[in-house]
Design an enzyme around this catalytic site. Structure first.
Site, short mmCIF file in Angstrom:
data_model
loop_
_atom_site.label_atom_id
_atom_site.label_comp_id
_atom_site.label_asym_id
_atom_site.label_seq_id
_atom_site.Cartn_x
_atom_site.Cartn_y
_atom_site.Cartn_z
N CYS A 93 0.86 -1.19 0.00
CA CYS A 93 0.00 0.00 0.00
C CYS A 93 0.90 1.24 0.00
O CYS A 93 1.65 1.47 0.95
CB CYS A 93 -0.91 0.01 1.22
SG CYS A 93 -1.93 1.50 1.35
N CYS A 229 -5.62 5.48 -3.16
CA CYS A 229 -4.90 4.21 -3.24
C CYS A 229 -3.55 4.49 -3.90
O CYS A 229 -3.52 4.87 -5.08
CB CYS A 229 -5.69 3.17 -4.02
SG CYS A 229 -4.81 1.60 -4.28
#
Length: 290
Positions: A93, A229
């Site tokens: 991430c 994201c």
């Protein structure tokens, strides 16, 4: 083991996380931080709320670290033990790892001045180098974008073609002229399970300025729509560059939670953006045992 362990809340462009400081792996061992507890922590009504959980722990205390890091294990003192909101493990991430380094600095586990050149952090997507900038933001070397085909996503009763791209986790970046703000991402998009057997993060992308500026929304597997994201921004930036006939360049990426910058080169992808801590406290014993 304390009954009231410390917790932090933070975000990177509003992609938010419950952060569990656990340097020595004694507070949140694998058998305690199970999927059910992760789901409770991320619950926005009965828990703390977040898109995921980040455990800040040394790599030597993570059972699967040797397998995912291999020969780089000794070079990665710290491991970002990242769980999705549904309790599943996540490979990587970009927003989370910037927040991870910010926590290491604010917790006094690393000196910010030593992070300018970058430090190697272990993830389930492999080692990633992440560093501090002079303006208070953070950058992360995300590794190269790796295309592996084309596919389609179905959402809002429409079908969108996209490029399948791995950033250590799978993405389907769909460039479209349909205004992304008009789409309904409350339900999971349909996708080709044969192409994405482990699920996929789906990005819908408007190109605002060819090969230089894009806007996106994203539905993350195991989470739902998120405000940002980092890996998705990298995949979308790469797809926009390729669509414009380029293989390298810097792309500004606007997400609902803010703005990121993605630099794509011949060998890697560098994501830069903010990381913010919002709160610090302790979990109450009555909640933990409830």
């Amino acid at each position: 083991m304390t009954l009231a362990p410390r917790v932090l809340l933070g975000h990177g462009t509003e992609n938010d996380f419950v952060v569990l400081p656990d340097p020595d792996g004694t507070v949140w061992p694998e058998d305690r931080l199970d999927p059910a507890l992760v789901r409770r922590l991320c619950d926005r009504k009965a828990g703390l709320g977040g898109d995921g959980v980040l455990r800040v722990v040394r790599s030597v205390h993570v059972p699967d670290a040797p397998e995912v890091l291999g020969d780089d294990l000794a070079r990665c003192e710290w491991f970002m033990d990242h769980r999705n909101a549904d309790g599943s493990h996540a490979e990587m991430c970009g927003n989370g790892i910037r927040l991870f380094l910010h926590v290491l600095v604010t917790e006094g586990l690393l000196d910010r001045s030593t992070c300018v050149a970058g430090v190697l952090v272990g993830t389930r997507g492999g080692p990633r180098r992440v560093g501090a900038t002079g303006d208070g933001s953070y950058w992360v070397d995300m590794g190269p974008a790796r295309p592996f085909g084309t596919g389609e996503a179905t959402l809002s009763d429409q079908t969108f073609s996209g490029q399948a791209i791995s950033m250590g986790n799978p993405h389907l970046a769909c460039l479209t002229d349909v205004e992304v703000d008009s789409l309904d991402l409350t339900a999971a998009p349909g996708f080709d399970a044969a192409l994405f057997p482990d699920g996929v993060n789906v990005e819908v992308v408007n190109v605002l300025q060819p090969a230089a500026h894009i806007r996106l929304r994203v539905y993350e597997r195991g989470v739902g729509e998120t405000r940002s994201c980092g890996t998705g921004a990298c995949a979308a930036a790469y797809a926009a560059l390729v669509d414009g006939g380029a293989t390298e360049g810097t792309v500004l990426v606007d997400v609902p939670g803010g703005r990121l910058s993605v630099e794509v080169t011949a060998g890697t992808t560098v994501l830069t953006g903010p990381a913010v801590l919002v709160a610090a406290g302790e979990l109450c014993g009555e909640w933990l045992t409830g």
